[in-house]
Design a protein around this motif. Structure first.
Motif, PDB file in Angstrom:
ATOM      1  N   LEU A 116       9.047   3.812 -17.575  1.00 34.09           N
ATOM      2  CA  LEU A 116       8.304   2.721 -16.953  1.00 34.09           C
ATOM      3  C   LEU A 116       9.232   1.849 -16.098  1.00 34.09           C
ATOM      4  N   VAL A 117      10.456   1.661 -16.553  1.00 33.89           N
ATOM      5  CA  VAL A 117      11.428   0.886 -15.779  1.00 33.89           C
ATOM      6  C   VAL A 117      11.783   1.637 -14.502  1.00 33.89           C
ATOM      7  N   VAL A 118      11.948   2.952 -14.625  1.00 38.05           N
ATOM      8  CA  VAL A 118      12.252   3.773 -13.447  1.00 38.05           C
ATOM      9  C   VAL A 118      11.100   3.710 -12.447  1.00 38.05           C
ATOM     10  N   ALA A 119       9.863   3.799 -12.948  1.00 36.71           N
ATOM     11  CA  ALA A 119       8.696   3.746 -12.071  1.00 36.71           C
ATOM     12  C   ALA A 119       8.613   2.415 -11.340  1.00 36.71           C
ATOM     13  N   ALA A 120       8.875   1.317 -12.061  1.00 34.03           N
ATOM     14  CA  ALA A 120       8.832  -0.012 -11.438  1.00 34.03           C
ATOM     15  C   ALA A 120       9.901  -0.143 -10.362  1.00 34.03           C
ATOM     16  N   ASN A 121      11.108   0.343 -10.627  1.00 36.17           N
ATOM     17  CA  ASN A 121      12.186   0.239  -9.654  1.00 36.17           C
ATOM     18  C   ASN A 121      11.975   1.171  -8.468  1.00 36.17           C
ATOM     19  N   LEU A 122      11.314   2.307  -8.701  1.00 35.82           N
ATOM     20  CA  LEU A 122      10.989   3.204  -7.597  1.00 35.82           C
ATOM     21  C   LEU A 122       9.992   2.535  -6.656  1.00 35.82           C
ATOM     22  N   TRP A 123       9.013   1.836  -7.246  1.00 30.47           N
ATOM     23  CA  TRP A 123       8.045   1.094  -6.430  1.00 30.47           C
ATOM     24  C   TRP A 123       8.767   0.040  -5.594  1.00 30.47           C
ATOM     25  N   LYS A 124       9.673  -0.704  -6.220  1.00 34.18           N
ATOM     26  CA  LYS A 124      10.425  -1.744  -5.509  1.00 34.18           C
ATOM     27  C   LYS A 124      11.259  -1.132  -4.385  1.00 34.18           C
ATOM     28  N   LYS A 175      10.797  -2.314  -0.577  1.00 34.59           N
ATOM     29  CA  LYS A 175      11.877  -2.953   0.174  1.00 34.59           C
ATOM     30  C   LYS A 175      12.306  -2.095   1.365  1.00 34.59           C
ATOM     31  N   THR A 176      12.275  -0.778   1.199  1.00 33.55           N
ATOM     32  CA  THR A 176      12.616   0.098   2.321  1.00 33.55           C
ATOM     33  C   THR A 176      11.626  -0.087   3.461  1.00 33.55           C
ATOM     34  N   CYS A 177      10.357  -0.220   3.107  1.00 36.04           N
ATOM     35  CA  CYS A 177       9.318  -0.475   4.108  1.00 36.04           C
ATOM     36  C   CYS A 177       9.572  -1.806   4.807  1.00 36.04           C
ATOM     37  N   HIS A 178       9.937  -2.840   4.060  1.00 36.29           N
ATOM     38  CA  HIS A 178      10.266  -4.145   4.640  1.00 36.29           C
ATOM     39  C   HIS A 178      11.435  -4.029   5.617  1.00 36.29           C
ATOM     40  N   LYS A 179      12.464  -3.307   5.192  1.00 34.80           N
ATOM     41  CA  LYS A 179      13.646  -3.148   6.044  1.00 34.80           C
ATOM     42  C   LYS A 179      13.272  -2.446   7.350  1.00 34.80           C
ATOM     43  N   ASN A 180      12.530  -1.355   7.242  1.00 36.27           N
ATOM     44  CA  ASN A 180      12.138  -0.610   8.444  1.00 36.27           C
ATOM     45  C   ASN A 180      11.297  -1.476   9.384  1.00 36.27           C
ATOM     46  N   ALA A 181      10.392  -2.261   8.799  1.00 42.60           N
ATOM     47  CA  ALA A 181       9.523  -3.116   9.613  1.00 42.60           C
ATOM     48  C   ALA A 181      10.326  -4.200  10.318  1.00 42.60           C
ATOM     49  N   ALA A 182      11.272  -4.823   9.592  1.00 41.29           N
ATOM     50  CA  ALA A 182      12.073  -5.887  10.187  1.00 41.29           C
ATOM     51  C   ALA A 182      12.928  -5.363  11.340  1.00 41.29           C
ATOM     52  N   LEU A 183      13.562  -4.206  11.145  1.00 47.62           N
ATOM     53  CA  LEU A 183      14.408  -3.637  12.197  1.00 47.62           C
ATOM     54  C   LEU A 183      13.577  -3.209  13.403  1.00 47.62           C
ATOM     55  N   PHE A 184      12.414  -2.622  13.149  1.00 49.49           N
ATOM     56  CA  PHE A 184      11.558  -2.190  14.255  1.00 49.49           C
ATOM     57  C   PHE A 184      11.037  -3.397  15.031  1.00 49.49           C
ATOM     58  N   PRO A 244       2.935   5.914  -7.556  1.00 40.83           N
ATOM     59  CA  PRO A 244       1.687   5.543  -8.242  1.00 40.83           C
ATOM     60  C   PRO A 244       1.877   5.226  -9.717  1.00 40.83           C
ATOM     61  N   GLY A 245       2.889   5.803 -10.362  1.00 44.60           N
ATOM     62  CA  GLY A 245       3.105   5.572 -11.780  1.00 44.60           C
ATOM     63  C   GLY A 245       3.569   4.167 -12.095  1.00 44.60           C
ATOM     64  N   SER A 246       3.920   3.383 -11.069  1.00 38.23           N
ATOM     65  CA  SER A 246       4.436   2.041 -11.310  1.00 38.23           C
ATOM     66  C   SER A 246       3.373   1.120 -11.889  1.00 38.23           C
ATOM     67  N   ARG A 247       2.101   1.466 -11.738  1.00 41.33           N
ATOM     68  CA  ARG A 247       1.045   0.616 -12.287  1.00 41.33           C
ATOM     69  C   ARG A 247       1.132   0.538 -13.805  1.00 41.33           C
ATOM     70  N   LEU A 248       1.647   1.599 -14.416  1.00 43.32           N
ATOM     71  CA  LEU A 248       1.811   1.594 -15.867  1.00 43.32           C
ATOM     72  C   LEU A 248       2.972   0.701 -16.285  1.00 43.32           C
ATOM     73  N   ALA A 249       3.870   0.434 -15.349  1.00 44.56           N
ATOM     74  CA  ALA A 249       5.073  -0.336 -15.674  1.00 44.56           C
ATOM     75  C   ALA A 249       4.789  -1.823 -15.822  1.00 44.56           C
ATOM     76  N   GLN A 253       0.832  -1.209   0.000  1.00 46.39           N
ATOM     77  CA  GLN A 253       0.000   0.000   0.000  1.00 46.39           C
ATOM     78  C   GLN A 253       0.864   1.256   0.000  1.00 46.39           C
ATOM     79  N   GLN A 254       1.904   1.259   0.828  1.00 42.55           N
ATOM     80  CA  GLN A 254       2.784   2.423   0.898  1.00 42.55           C
ATOM     81  C   GLN A 254       3.534   2.650  -0.410  1.00 42.55           C
ATOM     82  N   ALA A 255       3.996   1.566  -1.032  1.00 47.42           N
ATOM     83  CA  ALA A 255       4.703   1.696  -2.308  1.00 47.42           C
ATOM     84  C   ALA A 255       3.772   2.230  -3.384  1.00 47.42           C
ATOM     85  N   ASN A 256       2.509   1.804  -3.362  1.00 50.93           N
ATOM     86  CA  ASN A 256       1.541   2.319  -4.336  1.00 50.93           C
ATOM     87  C   ASN A 256       1.312   3.812  -4.168  1.00 50.93           C
ATOM     88  N   LEU A 257       1.363   4.278  -2.919  1.00 44.72           N
ATOM     89  CA  LEU A 257       1.172   5.706  -2.655  1.00 44.72           C
ATOM     90  C   LEU A 257       2.397   6.516  -3.063  1.00 44.72           C
TER      91      LEU A 257
END
Length: 299
Positions: free
Chosen positions: A258-266, A270-279, A242-247, A235-239
């Motif tokens: 489109l490649v940039v948008a997809a990698n920005l979403w990733k 992944k940053t959200c995953h990292k923060n969650a795991a450390l917390f 948002p342009g990654s949906r076109l990718a 959900q956070q990555a989609n927010l």
């Protein structure tokens, strides 16, 4: 209730940290001249495949990519009908003879509309015979070029993220056994989760006695709290991107945005995953296990 509260804390922490890491908008033109050491090889290919005048104009853009006159000249140049074959030959040669960062560097210094024309010329010129139900061309040379093209596109996207101040995460290793402890450990390493936190995360995916009784072959079991984190991170990555949906349109090879948008979403995911795991690791002792539940179910 305590378990639910712990889950909510992990999810909120992931959201808050990801929001704080939101990338600033890139300036209108933050490009630098093509690296001096690598430019002679690019210049030689331009001179080999383009007319002298056109090669000089493209070389000028590589040296001053933010100069509006150079940008305008190239936008006109790539749309000329008699330049399609020359630019297709140049792109083909660049992919075959240059490293991925150099090819990505050429694209980065080319205006977006001109990028599309360049890559359309390249893709249209590729010989490709596809048999029924096949997913690859029969021509081995085309498949080799497309593999290099994919690597160069990823290098372009990584460079675009770096210009925004976002360091790309390492690529996934292909020699790690899927569904194993090493798989989780390698994922933690790519996220930047290290030491005791990484070991604890691997433990969270270890099957309990009940899991093994239900399935003797089980090697990993995703903890409930991690499933909630994944949903929140999507959900956070989609927010954030948002342009990654076109990718999702993988067939569109000519729009590098489109490649940039997809990698920005990733990156945000992944940053959200990292923060969650450390917390979650920092909070692992905040609540006591209830009714003998496994530690991984505390959260």
């Amino acid at each position: 209730m305590r378990a639910l509260a712990a889950v909510l804390l992990v999810v909120r922490a992931a959201r808050g940290a990801d929001d704080a890491a939101a990338a600033p908008e890139a300036p209108a033109c933050d490009l630098t001249p093509f690296p001096t050491a690598a430019f002679p090889a690019v210049d030689a290919l331009l001179k080999k495949h383009l007319k002298p005048k056109h090669a000089a104009q493209f070389a000028a853009l590589m040296q001053e990519p933010c100069e509006s006159f150079n940008v305008g000249v190239i936008l006109n140049l790539v749309q000329m009908r008699n330049t399609n074959a020359a630019f297709a030959a140049f792109t083909t040669a660049a992919l075959a003879e240059l490293d991925a960062p150099s090819v990505a560097g050429v694209w980065a210094r080319t205006p977006r509309r001109a990028q599309v024309w360049l890559l359309k010329s390249f893709v249209a010129a590729l010989p490709c015979t596809v048999r029924r139900r096949a997913t690859r061309c029969e021509e081995a040379s085309t498949n080799d070029l497309m593999e290099k093209f994919t690597v160069a596109r990823e290098a372009y996207a990584d460079a675009a993220l770096e210009r925004r101040g976002l360091a790309p995460f390492p690529a996934e290793k292909e020699d790690v056994e899927s569904g194993s402890d090493a798989d989780i450990a390698e994922y933690a390493a790519r996220l930047g989760v290290e030491g005791d936190a990484a070991a604890w995360l691997v433990e969270q995916f270890a099957p309990s006695a009940a899991d093994k009784l239900a399935n003797p072959n089980v090697t990993l079991v995703e903890p409930a709290w991690w499933k909630l984190v994944q949903a929140s991170c999507r959900q956070q990555a989609n927010l954030q991107a948002p342009g990654s949906r076109l990718a999702d349109d993988a067939a569109n090879l000519t729009d590098l945005s489109l490649v940039v948008a997809a990698n920005l979403w990733k990156w945000h995911y992944k940053t959200c995953h990292k923060n969650a795991a450390l917390f979650a690791y920092e909070r692992k002792d905040a609540a006591e296990p209830a009714d003998g539940a496994a530690k991984k179910d505390e959260l």
